[in-house]
Design a protein around this motif. Structure first.
Motif, PDB file in Angstrom:
ATOM      1  N   GLU A  75     -27.093  34.904   4.115  1.00  0.00           N
ATOM      2  CA  GLU A  75     -27.585  35.725   3.007  1.00  0.00           C
ATOM      3  C   GLU A  75     -27.262  37.195   3.306  1.00  0.00           C
ATOM      4  N   GLU A  76     -27.137  37.983   2.255  1.00  0.00           N
ATOM      5  CA  GLU A  76     -26.750  39.390   2.403  1.00  0.00           C
ATOM      6  C   GLU A  76     -27.632  40.122   3.412  1.00  0.00           C
ATOM      7  N   GLU A  77     -28.926  39.907   3.312  1.00  0.00           N
ATOM      8  CA  GLU A  77     -29.854  40.634   4.184  1.00  0.00           C
ATOM      9  C   GLU A  77     -29.878  40.072   5.612  1.00  0.00           C
ATOM     10  N   GLU A  78     -29.339  38.880   5.823  1.00  0.00           N
ATOM     11  CA  GLU A  78     -29.334  38.272   7.149  1.00  0.00           C
ATOM     12  C   GLU A  78     -28.277  38.884   8.069  1.00  0.00           C
ATOM     13  N   ILE A  79     -27.218  39.415   7.477  1.00  0.00           N
ATOM     14  CA  ILE A  79     -26.105  39.928   8.282  1.00  0.00           C
ATOM     15  C   ILE A  79     -26.539  41.087   9.180  1.00  0.00           C
ATOM     16  N   PRO A  80     -27.150  42.168   8.638  1.00  0.00           N
ATOM     17  CA  PRO A  80     -27.565  43.262   9.539  1.00  0.00           C
ATOM     18  C   PRO A  80     -28.629  42.846  10.536  1.00  0.00           C
ATOM     19  N   ILE A  81     -29.492  41.876  10.167  1.00  0.00           N
ATOM     20  CA  ILE A  81     -30.519  41.395  11.090  1.00  0.00           C
ATOM     21  C   ILE A  81     -29.865  40.704  12.284  1.00  0.00           C
ATOM     22  N   LEU A  82     -28.869  39.850  12.009  1.00  0.00           N
ATOM     23  CA  LEU A  82     -28.164  39.149  13.076  1.00  0.00           C
ATOM     24  C   LEU A  82     -27.411  40.134  13.969  1.00  0.00           C
ATOM     25  N   VAL A  83     -26.824  41.152  13.361  1.00  0.00           N
ATOM     26  CA  VAL A  83     -26.115  42.177  14.134  1.00  0.00           C
ATOM     27  C   VAL A  83     -27.068  42.860  15.102  1.00  0.00           C
ATOM     28  N   ARG A  84     -28.242  43.208  14.637  1.00  0.00           N
ATOM     29  CA  ARG A  84     -29.230  43.866  15.497  1.00  0.00           C
ATOM     30  C   ARG A  84     -29.650  42.955  16.648  1.00  0.00           C
ATOM     31  N   GLU A  85     -29.845  41.675  16.341  1.00  0.00           N
ATOM     32  CA  GLU A  85     -30.267  40.730  17.380  1.00  0.00           C
ATOM     33  C   GLU A  85     -29.202  40.599  18.465  1.00  0.00           C
ATOM     34  N   ILE A  86     -27.953  40.489  18.048  1.00  0.00           N
ATOM     35  CA  ILE A  86     -26.861  40.343  19.024  1.00  0.00           C
ATOM     36  C   ILE A  86     -26.703  41.615  19.836  1.00  0.00           C
ATOM     37  N   SER A  87     -26.793  42.759  19.166  1.00  0.00           N
ATOM     38  CA  SER A  87     -26.562  44.038  19.852  1.00  0.00           C
ATOM     39  C   SER A  87     -27.623  44.317  20.900  1.00  0.00           C
ATOM     40  N   GLU A  88     -28.791  43.668  20.777  1.00  0.00           N
ATOM     41  CA  GLU A  88     -29.840  43.844  21.770  1.00  0.00           C
ATOM     42  C   GLU A  88     -29.497  43.140  23.083  1.00  0.00           C
ATOM     43  N   ASN A  89     -28.577  42.190  23.013  1.00  0.00           N
ATOM     44  CA  ASN A  89     -28.267  41.374  24.190  1.00  0.00           C
ATOM     45  C   ASN A  89     -26.866  41.593  24.743  1.00  0.00           C
ATOM     46  N   ILE A  90     -25.885  41.786  23.845  1.00  0.00           N
ATOM     47  CA  ILE A  90     -24.505  41.916  24.314  1.00  0.00           C
ATOM     48  C   ILE A  90     -23.783  43.021  23.551  1.00  0.00           C
ATOM     49  N   ASN A  91     -22.821  43.590  24.236  1.00  0.00           N
ATOM     50  CA  ASN A  91     -21.894  44.535  23.608  1.00  0.00           C
ATOM     51  C   ASN A  91     -22.598  45.636  22.842  1.00  0.00           C
ATOM     52  N   LYS A  92     -23.637  46.155  23.436  1.00  0.00           N
ATOM     53  CA  LYS A  92     -24.454  47.181  22.793  1.00  0.00           C
ATOM     54  C   LYS A  92     -23.632  48.416  22.446  1.00  0.00           C
ATOM     55  N   ARG A  93     -22.676  48.738  23.322  1.00  0.00           N
ATOM     56  CA  ARG A  93     -21.903  49.955  23.115  1.00  0.00           C
ATOM     57  C   ARG A  93     -20.904  49.810  21.967  1.00  0.00           C
ATOM     58  N   THR A  94     -20.344  48.600  21.800  1.00  0.00           N
ATOM     59  CA  THR A  94     -19.450  48.369  20.664  1.00  0.00           C
ATOM     60  C   THR A  94     -20.202  48.522  19.348  1.00  0.00           C
ATOM     61  N   LYS A  95     -21.391  47.966  19.298  1.00  0.00           N
ATOM     62  CA  LYS A  95     -22.234  48.111  18.108  1.00  0.00           C
ATOM     63  C   LYS A  95     -22.543  49.577  17.859  1.00  0.00           C
ATOM     64  N   ALA A  96     -22.772  50.331  18.927  1.00  0.00           N
ATOM     65  CA  ALA A  96     -23.100  51.750  18.789  1.00  0.00           C
ATOM     66  C   ALA A  96     -21.960  52.516  18.124  1.00  0.00           C
ATOM     67  N   ILE A  97     -20.721  52.194  18.477  1.00  0.00           N
ATOM     68  CA  ILE A  97     -19.579  52.893  17.881  1.00  0.00           C
ATOM     69  C   ILE A  97     -19.541  52.647  16.373  1.00  0.00           C
ATOM     70  N   ASN A  98     -19.809  51.416  15.959  1.00  0.00           N
ATOM     71  CA  ASN A  98     -19.877  51.129  14.524  1.00  0.00           C
ATOM     72  C   ASN A  98     -20.997  51.917  13.848  1.00  0.00           C
ATOM     73  N   ASP A  99     -22.139  52.011  14.533  1.00  0.00           N
ATOM     74  CA  ASP A  99     -23.262  52.763  13.961  1.00  0.00           C
ATOM     75  C   ASP A  99     -22.948  54.255  13.894  1.00  0.00           C
ATOM     76  N   PHE A 100     -22.239  54.773  14.899  1.00  0.00           N
ATOM     77  CA  PHE A 100     -21.809  56.170  14.852  1.00  0.00           C
ATOM     78  C   PHE A 100     -20.899  56.404  13.632  1.00  0.00           C
ATOM     79  N   LYS A 101     -20.000  55.472  13.389  1.00  0.00           N
ATOM     80  CA  LYS A 101     -19.116  55.586  12.219  1.00  0.00           C
ATOM     81  C   LYS A 101     -19.939  55.604  10.928  1.00  0.00           C
ATOM     82  N   MET A 102     -20.913  54.699  10.868  1.00  0.00           N
ATOM     83  CA  MET A 102     -21.722  54.617   9.654  1.00  0.00           C
ATOM     84  C   MET A 102     -22.545  55.883   9.468  1.00  0.00           C
TER      85      MET A 102
END
Length: 305
Positions: A75-102
């Protein structure tokens, strides 16, 4: 200017920002209805800020092992939730670069600050700068070259990064006693050079390691550097040539600087930056050291101490 704020993006912009090929985005759009692009009067696709955020999230999930078919069933709203869950455990810095872009595209200082502060929980400022900020700045360079971002975007995000460096430098200055003041480091940019993030970080690193540094900043004429030689006997001048001096003027600049502040002294000049590629190193004065990066200069400083 409000007209500089970009709210519509081409499919090429999405490719540049997410790393996903435009052809692949079109296939996903057609097969899974992941995006609903708008169309101009001439039937050319353009995408909203919401679509940009979605493609960045999808790129993150895809890079972390999620197949596009599975992402499409969320579902549309599930995508950012899943991203947050994954970023808490792995590849936190890659997620951060995307958030910096946003945060850059939405002019969202709160998102920038929260992303940075979240990184600070697990990493030092140096680690964040090398592993997240520098790759992000490299992305900005590409986005600038391809016309994906405007001056408003670049200035907004650069000023936020500057603030973080300055706060960290002030903290380092308060917490560290100068351990080595036999040599003075003078950090400056030449006339009409304003790209100072690398130099600011260099100043932070020197301060944090207990060296005595004087930060002069942007657009400093050689005569001002000469003035400092009356006060200090062993100066290492440090500069970053990004766009200045221009290629046809760089030899004359170095000759004048050598004559006025290096010749007959213990002083040295350490240089990095894109413009150093235009320097003829065959006849380069031995007092001038060129490295491809700020890290290269820092490594040399540590070896010399």
């Amino acid at each position: 200017m409000i007209n500089d704020v970009k709210t519509k993006f081409s499919i090429k912009d999405l490719e540049n920002l997410s790393g996903i090929k435009a052809h692949t985005i079109r296939i996903w759009e057609k097969r899974y209805s992941l995006f609903q692009p708008n169309r101009s009067d001439t039937n050319i696709r353009n995408y909203s800020l919401t679509s940009l955020q979605k493609i960045l999230n999808i790129s993150f999930l895809n890079n972390n092992g999620y197949k596009i078919s599975k992402i499409a069933n969320l579902e549309e709203e599930e995508i950012p939730i899943l991203v947050r869950e994954i970023s808490e455990n792995i590849n936190k810095r890659t997620k951060a670069i995307n958030d910096f872009k946003m945060s850059m595209f939405s002019f969202d200082q709160t998102l920038f600050d929260s992303t940075f502060n979240n990184l600070m929980i697990d990493y030092s400022f140096q680690e964040i700068f090398y592993s997240s900020i520098i790759p992000f700045l490299n992305d900005i360079g590409l986005l600038w070259q391809t016309g994906t971002i405007t001056p408003a975007h670049e200035h907004f995000i650069v000023e936020l990064i500057k603030q973080k460096i300055l706060v960290s430098t002030e903290r380092a200055f308060s917490n560290n006693i100068v351990k080595n003041d036999s040599r003075t480091y003078v950090l400056y940019l030449p006339d009409n050079e304003i790209h100072e993030l690398g130099l600011l970080f260099m100043n932070y690193e020197l301060t944090n390691k207990g060296f005595y540094s004087i930060y002069l900043g942007q657009s400093i004429p050689i005569d001002s550097l000469e003035y400092l030689t009356d006060f200090y006997n062993d100066i290492t001048f440090v500069s970053c040539f990004t766009v200045k001096p221009e290629a046809e003027n760089i030899s004359d600049y170095l000759e004048e600087l050598t004559r006025k502040v290096l010749k007959g002294t213990n002083n040295k000049l350490y240089l990095s930056g894109r413009r150093t590629q235009d320097i003829d190193t065959k006849n380069l004065n031995e007092k001038i050291l060129i490295k491809g990066s700020i890290q290269g200069l820092l490594d040399n400083i540590e070896l010399k101490t």
